[in-house]
Scaffold this active site. Sequence first.
Site, mmCIF file in Angstrom:
data_model
loop_
_atom_site.group_PDB
_atom_site.id
_atom_site.type_symbol
_atom_site.label_atom_id
_atom_site.label_comp_id
_atom_site.label_asym_id
_atom_site.label_seq_id
_atom_site.Cartn_x
_atom_site.Cartn_y
_atom_site.Cartn_z
ATOM 1 N N GLU A 19 -28.999 -1.293 94.603
ATOM 2 C CA GLU A 19 -30.055 -0.586 95.339
ATOM 3 C C GLU A 19 -29.486 0.492 96.251
ATOM 4 O OE1 GLU A 19 -28.992 -4.176 97.915
ATOM 5 O OE2 GLU A 19 -28.971 -3.590 95.815
ATOM 6 N N ASP B 125 -30.094 2.722 101.278
ATOM 7 C CA ASP B 125 -30.102 1.364 100.737
ATOM 8 C C ASP B 125 -31.478 0.748 100.974
ATOM 9 O OD1 ASP B 125 -27.867 -0.860 99.890
ATOM 10 O OD2 ASP B 125 -29.562 -1.750 100.962
#
Length: 377
Positions: free
Chosen positions: A291, A248
């Site tokens: 993301e 992430d």
Amino acid sequence: MLALGVGNIAFAVLMAGYMRGAPSNSALKAWMWARLLSGLGQVCAWTAPYFRVTLLVDVASFAWVTGAAMELGAYCVFFGFRRWRQALYPAAAAAMLVVAGAAALGASPRQMTWTVAVLVALMASAAAMILLRPQKDAPLLQRIIGAVDAVFALAIWMWMAVADGRTDTFNASPVLGFAYLSSYLLMIVNGFGFLLLCKMKDDARMRRLATIDGLTETLNRRAFFERADAARLLAQRLRKPIALMMLDLDHFKQLNDGFGHACGDEALCVFAATARAMLREHDLMGRLGGEEFALALPGTGLEGALHAAERLRVAVTEAPLPSCATGYRMTVSIGVIVIEPNEELTAALARADHALYAAKVGGRNRVEVGSAILKCA
């Protein structure tokens, strides 16, 4: 000649009908006009001797040369050549000037036929070179079309060299017969062949859209789950380890808010490119959403996965974002596990996600190992 003309016009009508229900395709559209112009030229050439109209010979000559140039252009568009217009447009214009000059000088029908034959043969030879050029994973259909173009060009050269430009009946010369048979072969094989080639390309594009994330060029969520689960089952059968990572990008919302969504998109692309550069050919990378990404590393144990994760973390911190956020340093948090025997992929991803959460809580820009499965005594 009449049969060739009617056949080419019929192919053009067939392609026009196909394109009405298909996605827009510039290559196929150019090919359709090439077939139509070639067909009209052949019909005019067949009609001219009966009506004794010299203008029909000139119209046929222009139509043939234009059709051959558009066919060559269709190949260039299909293969995505970047600067083909800079070469083909001047060549086609020069060919038109040659035909116009021959007509203005009062060339005889035989002389005009020779002029057109040379120009068409040159363009057919160029088309054969494009289709038969060394190319990785070129489909067999492409090679067949290229071979037909080569045979057609050879037939024209032989006809000019041996048959002296005669356009008599079929039995007048074996070379003339070979030329006409090559023309039939070109019409049938290339007519259907290019249509199928375009369909193959469209099908491949649709398959790609169904499996690849359009922004980052990584696997999308569904494709990653399918391929990672297949890799897990294979590793289980072979009794090999398989590592799993959840990744992430840190502070991604702040990047989006501070520099704009376009900058955020660039950051995702830079991150994906950085990760792909460090992966092996059989490793799998997918974008699960926003993301958040996942990596599956077949044949990799925990030690190797930790080493790979740390290398990736360092590489991401060194990846610049020059066009939108100069000076900004992108970082990533990573959770790493090794999938246990008989563990489902969803359960393994949940463990990796817990490790990723620990990396976030622990300060970000770090790698954390997920806890092992608790086994009953």
